[in-house]
Design a protein around this motif. Structure first.
Motif, PDB file in Angstrom:
ATOM      1  N   GLU A  19       1.077  34.402  26.675  1.00 49.26           N
ATOM      2  CA  GLU A  19      -0.533  34.607  26.664  1.00 49.26           C
ATOM      3  C   GLU A  19      -0.332  35.915  25.915  1.00 49.26           C
ATOM      4  N   VAL A  20      -1.424  35.964  25.017  1.00 55.14           N
ATOM      5  CA  VAL A  20      -1.544  37.237  24.187  1.00 55.14           C
ATOM      6  C   VAL A  20      -1.648  38.583  25.021  1.00 55.14           C
ATOM      7  N   GLU A  21      -2.516  38.605  25.852  1.00 56.97           N
ATOM      8  CA  GLU A  21      -2.666  39.900  27.151  1.00 56.97           C
ATOM      9  C   GLU A  21      -1.406  39.984  27.305  1.00 56.97           C
ATOM     10  N   ALA A  22      -0.741  39.238  27.944  1.00 54.13           N
ATOM     11  CA  ALA A  22       0.709  39.376  28.706  1.00 54.13           C
ATOM     12  C   ALA A  22       1.759  40.091  27.925  1.00 54.13           C
ATOM     13  N   TYR A  23       1.901  39.368  26.632  1.00 50.87           N
ATOM     14  CA  TYR A  23       3.018  40.012  25.830  1.00 50.87           C
ATOM     15  C   TYR A  23       2.433  41.390  25.116  1.00 50.87           C
ATOM     16  N   LEU A  24       1.019  41.615  25.066  1.00 48.78           N
ATOM     17  CA  LEU A  24       0.543  43.089  24.602  1.00 48.78           C
ATOM     18  C   LEU A  24       0.776  44.081  25.584  1.00 48.78           C
ATOM     19  N   ASN A  25       0.628  43.617  27.009  1.00 49.80           N
ATOM     20  CA  ASN A  25       1.062  44.489  28.158  1.00 49.80           C
ATOM     21  C   ASN A  25       2.101  44.700  28.323  1.00 49.80           C
ATOM     22  N   ARG A  26       3.306  43.714  27.950  1.00 51.19           N
ATOM     23  CA  ARG A  26       4.804  44.045  28.113  1.00 51.19           C
ATOM     24  C   ARG A  26       5.219  44.883  26.919  1.00 51.19           C
ATOM     25  N   LEU A  27       4.408  44.813  25.608  1.00 41.62           N
ATOM     26  CA  LEU A  27       4.993  45.660  24.510  1.00 41.62           C
ATOM     27  C   LEU A  27       4.561  47.073  24.789  1.00 41.62           C
ATOM     28  N   THR A  28       3.309  47.006  25.273  1.00 37.26           N
ATOM     29  CA  THR A  28       3.108  48.701  25.724  1.00 37.26           C
ATOM     30  C   THR A  28       3.847  49.134  26.789  1.00 37.26           C
ATOM     31  N   GLU A  29       4.315  48.480  27.679  1.00 41.23           N
ATOM     32  CA  GLU A  29       5.213  49.147  28.728  1.00 41.23           C
ATOM     33  C   GLU A  29       6.503  49.353  27.867  1.00 41.23           C
ATOM     34  N   SER A  30       7.075  48.487  27.197  1.00 43.25           N
ATOM     35  CA  SER A  30       8.340  48.752  26.443  1.00 43.25           C
ATOM     36  C   SER A  30       8.079  50.080  25.462  1.00 43.25           C
ATOM     37  N   MET A  31       7.113  50.109  24.909  1.00 47.63           N
ATOM     38  CA  MET A  31       6.955  51.026  23.936  1.00 47.63           C
ATOM     39  C   MET A  31       6.996  52.412  24.827  1.00 47.63           C
ATOM     40  N   ARG A  32       6.145  52.390  25.980  1.00 49.05           N
ATOM     41  CA  ARG A  32       6.192  53.703  26.973  1.00 49.05           C
ATOM     42  C   ARG A  32       7.684  53.978  27.316  1.00 49.05           C
ATOM     43  N   LYS A  33       8.430  52.937  27.679  1.00 45.69           N
ATOM     44  CA  LYS A  33       9.761  53.113  28.238  1.00 45.69           C
ATOM     45  C   LYS A  33      10.628  53.924  27.129  1.00 45.69           C
ATOM     46  N   SER A  34      10.565  53.201  26.060  1.00 44.18           N
ATOM     47  CA  SER A  34      11.524  53.806  25.010  1.00 44.18           C
ATOM     48  C   SER A  34      11.059  55.149  24.517  1.00 44.18           C
ATOM     49  N   LEU A  35       9.729  55.420  24.363  1.00 41.80           N
ATOM     50  CA  LEU A  35       9.409  56.963  24.280  1.00 41.80           C
ATOM     51  C   LEU A  35       9.866  57.966  25.020  1.00 41.80           C
ATOM     52  N   LYS A  36       9.905  57.480  26.628  1.00 39.79           N
ATOM     53  CA  LYS A  36      10.245  58.138  27.473  1.00 39.79           C
ATOM     54  C   LYS A  36      11.725  58.473  27.455  1.00 39.79           C
ATOM     55  N   ILE A  37      12.797  57.372  27.261  1.00 37.47           N
ATOM     56  CA  ILE A  37      14.165  57.508  26.999  1.00 37.47           C
ATOM     57  C   ILE A  37      14.331  58.577  25.892  1.00 37.47           C
ATOM     58  N   ILE A  38      13.503  58.485  24.596  1.00 35.32           N
ATOM     59  CA  ILE A  38      13.963  59.414  23.604  1.00 35.32           C
ATOM     60  C   ILE A  38      13.330  60.498  23.918  1.00 35.32           C
ATOM     61  N   LEU A  39      12.284  60.898  24.543  1.00 36.64           N
ATOM     62  CA  LEU A  39      11.849  62.125  24.882  1.00 36.64           C
ATOM     63  C   LEU A  39      12.662  62.837  25.827  1.00 36.64           C
ATOM     64  N   SER A  40      13.326  62.169  26.782  1.00 40.06           N
ATOM     65  CA  SER A  40      14.397  62.663  27.713  1.00 40.06           C
ATOM     66  C   SER A  40      15.553  63.203  26.719  1.00 40.06           C
ATOM     67  N   ASP A  41      16.148  62.338  26.061  1.00 40.19           N
ATOM     68  CA  ASP A  41      17.302  62.569  25.268  1.00 40.19           C
ATOM     69  C   ASP A  41      16.994  63.879  24.333  1.00 40.19           C
ATOM     70  N   ALA A  42      15.638  64.008  23.818  1.00 41.20           N
ATOM     71  CA  ALA A  42      15.410  65.086  23.108  1.00 41.20           C
ATOM     72  C   ALA A  42      15.154  66.452  23.839  1.00 41.20           C
ATOM     73  N   VAL A  43      14.667  66.253  24.892  1.00 40.50           N
ATOM     74  CA  VAL A  43      14.618  67.481  25.881  1.00 40.50           C
ATOM     75  C   VAL A  43      16.365  68.025  26.146  1.00 40.50           C
ATOM     76  N   GLU A  44      17.103  66.935  26.671  1.00 41.59           N
ATOM     77  CA  GLU A  44      18.351  67.238  27.023  1.00 41.59           C
ATOM     78  C   GLU A  44      19.071  67.842  25.730  1.00 41.59           C
ATOM     79  N   LYS A  45      18.645  67.436  24.848  1.00 48.44           N
ATOM     80  CA  LYS A  45      19.565  68.206  23.499  1.00 48.44           C
ATOM     81  C   LYS A  45      18.898  69.450  23.058  1.00 48.44           C
ATOM     82  N   ALA A  46      17.637  69.741  23.280  1.00 45.32           N
ATOM     83  CA  ALA A  46      17.172  70.955  22.938  1.00 45.32           C
ATOM     84  C   ALA A  46      17.963  72.068  23.865  1.00 45.32           C
ATOM     85  N   VAL A  47      18.447  71.628  25.032  1.00 45.41           N
ATOM     86  CA  VAL A  47      19.298  72.800  25.501  1.00 45.41           C
ATOM     87  C   VAL A  47      20.288  73.398  24.605  1.00 45.41           C
TER      88      VAL A  47
END
Length: 121
Positions: A19-47
């Motif tokens: 269903e459209v609503e279901a895969y859009l919610n999964r996409l939103t969650e996947s985007m959040r998770k990806s951005l969180k991982i990238i941000l964590s790496d960026a802050v770690e490398k900022a050190v």
């Protein structure tokens, strides 16, 4: 893909199934998770800004919004450390940190005054 061409890859496979609503919610969650991982790496490398990759080069390795967020997180940590050093008796701790910030800002100014692509600007 942003209008300036910036892209952020998802860190896990994603399919538009169900269903459209279901895969859009999964996409939103996947985007959040990806951005969180990238941000964590960026802050770690900022050190290692002063050792491996200077800040004015580090920012080309991450999406613009995550560079802003990561730099603010790291600035907050560094400012807190400078204030703690000051409280611990190092009277020049904040002045030294101000000089470091000014040096980093000067490097960014030189970068912006140079030749940059529209996307990098």
């Amino acid at each position: 893909v942003a209008k300036d061409g910036e892209e952020v890859a998802l860190h896990e496979n994603f399919s538009l199934e169900g269903e459209v609503e279901a895969y859009l919610n999964r996409l939103t969650e996947s985007m959040r998770k990806s951005l969180k991982i990238i941000l964590s790496d960026a802050v770690e490398k900022a050190v290692n800004w002063e050792i491996d990759t200077p800040r004015h080069e580090w920012l080309f390795n991450y999406p613009a919004q995550l560079c802003l967020t990561g730099a603010q997180i790291f600035w907050t940590d560094e400012t807190q450390m400078a204030l703690e050093e000051y409280e611990g008796g190092q009277e020049d701790a904040v002045k030294r940190y101000l000089q470091l910030c000014n040096n980093r800002l000067s490097s960014l100014i030189q970068l912006v005054l140079g030749e940059l692509s529209a996307a990098d600007r």
